[in-house]
Scaffold this active site. Sequence first.
Site, PDB file in Angstrom:
ATOM      1  N   GLU A  56       0.823  -1.204   0.000  1.00 16.77           N
ATOM      2  CA  GLU A  56       0.000   0.000   0.000  1.00 16.77           C
ATOM      3  C   GLU A  56       0.860   1.258   0.000  1.00 16.77           C
ATOM      4  O   GLU A  56       0.570   2.225  -0.711  1.00 16.77           O
ATOM      5  CB  GLU A  56      -0.915   0.006   1.234  1.00 16.77           C
ATOM      6  CG  GLU A  56      -1.839  -1.197   1.328  1.00 16.77           C
ATOM      7  CD  GLU A  56      -1.277  -2.321   2.175  1.00 16.77           C
ATOM      8  OE1 GLU A  56      -2.048  -2.912   2.948  1.00 16.77           O
ATOM      9  OE2 GLU A  56      -0.062  -2.607   2.062  1.00 16.77           O
ATOM     10  N   THR A 165      13.176 -44.246  -6.729  1.00 22.27           N
ATOM     11  CA  THR A 165      13.896 -42.982  -6.560  1.00 22.27           C
ATOM     12  C   THR A 165      15.403 -43.104  -6.758  1.00 22.27           C
ATOM     13  O   THR A 165      16.084 -42.091  -6.903  1.00 22.27           O
ATOM     14  CB  THR A 165      13.638 -42.413  -5.158  1.00 22.27           C
ATOM     15  OG1 THR A 165      14.134 -43.329  -4.177  1.00 22.27           O
ATOM     16  CG2 THR A 165      12.158 -42.194  -4.937  1.00 22.27           C
ATOM     17  N   MET A 167      18.678 -46.299  -7.818  1.00 25.42           N
ATOM     18  CA  MET A 167      19.009 -47.700  -8.045  1.00 25.42           C
ATOM     19  C   MET A 167      19.396 -48.352  -6.714  1.00 25.42           C
ATOM     20  O   MET A 167      19.610 -47.669  -5.708  1.00 25.42           O
ATOM     21  CB  MET A 167      20.151 -47.819  -9.051  1.00 25.42           C
ATOM     22  CG  MET A 167      19.833 -47.192 -10.422  1.00 25.42           C
ATOM     23  SD  MET A 167      18.294 -47.785 -11.165  1.00 25.42           S
ATOM     24  CE  MET A 167      18.739 -49.491 -11.509  1.00 25.42           C
ATOM     25  N   SER A 172      21.299 -42.088  -8.440  1.00 23.11           N
ATOM     26  CA  SER A 172      20.015 -41.429  -8.711  1.00 23.11           C
ATOM     27  C   SER A 172      20.112 -40.250  -9.669  1.00 23.11           C
ATOM     28  O   SER A 172      19.099 -39.633  -9.982  1.00 23.11           O
ATOM     29  CB  SER A 172      19.390 -40.939  -7.400  1.00 23.11           C
ATOM     30  OG  SER A 172      20.223 -39.977  -6.778  1.00 23.11           O
ATOM     31  N   ARG A 188      12.371 -24.255  -4.298  1.00 30.06           N
ATOM     32  CA  ARG A 188      13.329 -23.858  -3.265  1.00 30.06           C
ATOM     33  C   ARG A 188      13.285 -22.355  -3.026  1.00 30.06           C
ATOM     34  O   ARG A 188      13.285 -21.888  -1.881  1.00 30.06           O
ATOM     35  CB  ARG A 188      14.744 -24.264  -3.672  1.00 30.06           C
ATOM     36  CG  ARG A 188      15.025 -25.758  -3.618  1.00 30.06           C
ATOM     37  CD  ARG A 188      16.479 -26.040  -3.978  1.00 30.06           C
ATOM     38  NE  ARG A 188      16.810 -27.463  -3.873  1.00 30.06           N
ATOM     39  CZ  ARG A 188      18.019 -27.969  -4.090  1.00 30.06           C
ATOM     40  NH1 ARG A 188      19.030 -27.150  -4.426  1.00 30.06           N
ATOM     41  NH2 ARG A 188      18.228 -29.261  -3.971  1.00 30.06           N
ATOM     42  N   ASP A 204      24.574 -37.889  -0.377  1.00 35.80           N
ATOM     43  CA  ASP A 204      24.603 -36.979  -1.529  1.00 35.80           C
ATOM     44  C   ASP A 204      25.435 -35.736  -1.284  1.00 35.80           C
ATOM     45  O   ASP A 204      25.825 -35.052  -2.237  1.00 35.80           O
ATOM     46  CB  ASP A 204      23.174 -36.559  -1.901  1.00 35.80           C
ATOM     47  CG  ASP A 204      22.345 -37.719  -2.428  1.00 35.80           C
ATOM     48  OD1 ASP A 204      22.944 -38.660  -2.997  1.00 35.80           O
ATOM     49  OD2 ASP A 204      21.115 -37.690  -2.272  1.00 35.80           O
ATOM     50  N   LEU A 208      21.877 -27.721  -1.080  1.00 39.34           N
ATOM     51  CA  LEU A 208      20.481 -27.301  -0.940  1.00 39.34           C
ATOM     52  C   LEU A 208      20.325 -25.791  -1.063  1.00 39.34           C
ATOM     53  O   LEU A 208      19.559 -25.157  -0.333  1.00 39.34           O
ATOM     54  CB  LEU A 208      19.882 -27.798   0.384  1.00 39.34           C
ATOM     55  CG  LEU A 208      19.714 -29.312   0.535  1.00 39.34           C
ATOM     56  CD1 LEU A 208      19.045 -29.637   1.859  1.00 39.34           C
ATOM     57  CD2 LEU A 208      18.928 -29.904  -0.623  1.00 39.34           C
TER      58      LEU A 208
END
Length: 363
Positions: A56, A165, A167, A172, A188, A204, A208
């Site tokens: 506003e 998701t 092997m 992956s 994200r 992994d 992130l």
Amino acid sequence: MDWTTLDHRYMAEALRQAKLGLFSTDPNPRVGCVLVKGDQILASGWHRRAGEGHAEVNALAEAGDRARGATVYVTLEPCSHQGKTGPCAEALVDAGVAEVVIAMQDPNPQVAGRGIALLERAGIVVRSGLMKAQAAALNPGFVCRMEKQRPFVRIKLAMSLDGRTAMHSGESKWITGAAAREDVQRLRARSSVILTGSGTVEYDNPALTVRLDSALYPDNHVRQPKRAVLDWQNRLTGNEQIFQATADVLYFSTLNGGHQSFGDHVEVIRHGSGRGPLDWVLKALAERECNELLVESGAALAGAFIAQQCWDELVVYMAPKLMGSRARPLLELPLDSMNQSHGLKLTDIRQLGDDLRLTYIPS
């Protein structure tokens, strides 16, 4: 209440303005505002970042003296309290506007209706409820935190056509294509915090972080959300990649274990002992003004959110691949009979390259 075609047009423009703050306003809500006089838009504004002018105020600054006698369309009830910026309701009164049309009231029960009351005491006509659902859909996390004292929980998963998701070996990369991975970056970017488990960090070693080209999103001011890690067994050392980036990290662990060395940007949040319940984690995130939580984890933690009914939206990216029966499942969710199954409602489906994005809510 009867709404005209022009009412809908102007509120739709206010919602479009609000959406410009999709990646930047956290922890504040995304709000847009349009000033109209004589069936012409005088000015528009949106809230860009916490601590800066609200929608506003920005619209009033653009309109200047022309705001007197105008009709204001705003996606959220103007605030009536002094925060990092002044009360928007008072600014509208001081500007001499004639009418204010509001999509939705403030969901905070401690302040809901106060902005409307302030405007009405000043003799300003107030109408509310126009395109309320669309306004709420822009701010699911803010609404959830105000009403339930927890973030809106969105679980992201990627799988093959046969629901796998990774092997059996854990391999992956990559299940989905580039368009789907780009879409994950947008999930994200809109989130307050991205949460994962210690197993994902160990295997992994993800950062992130948001990896979007800011030049492609000039109005969204792409920011880095917080990251959160659940490590109830104190398995992590503090040397993992997630702890090295500059965005703040919330590290959930136990009271009686671990002497990890972290940087100043890591907040260690201890639970008394053992595995902390997820609702306790969500409460801690809400206390830190986290609106939208994105869960990016392995099958165990994602399954725990489903099993404990601590979720609001499930986003599944499905690739046209068959990974076989030895590959890892989408969720660890041990069920023995059909009456234990979890019902889902499909709310959106769209194609991203060769992949599909399926969005579900609890049924």
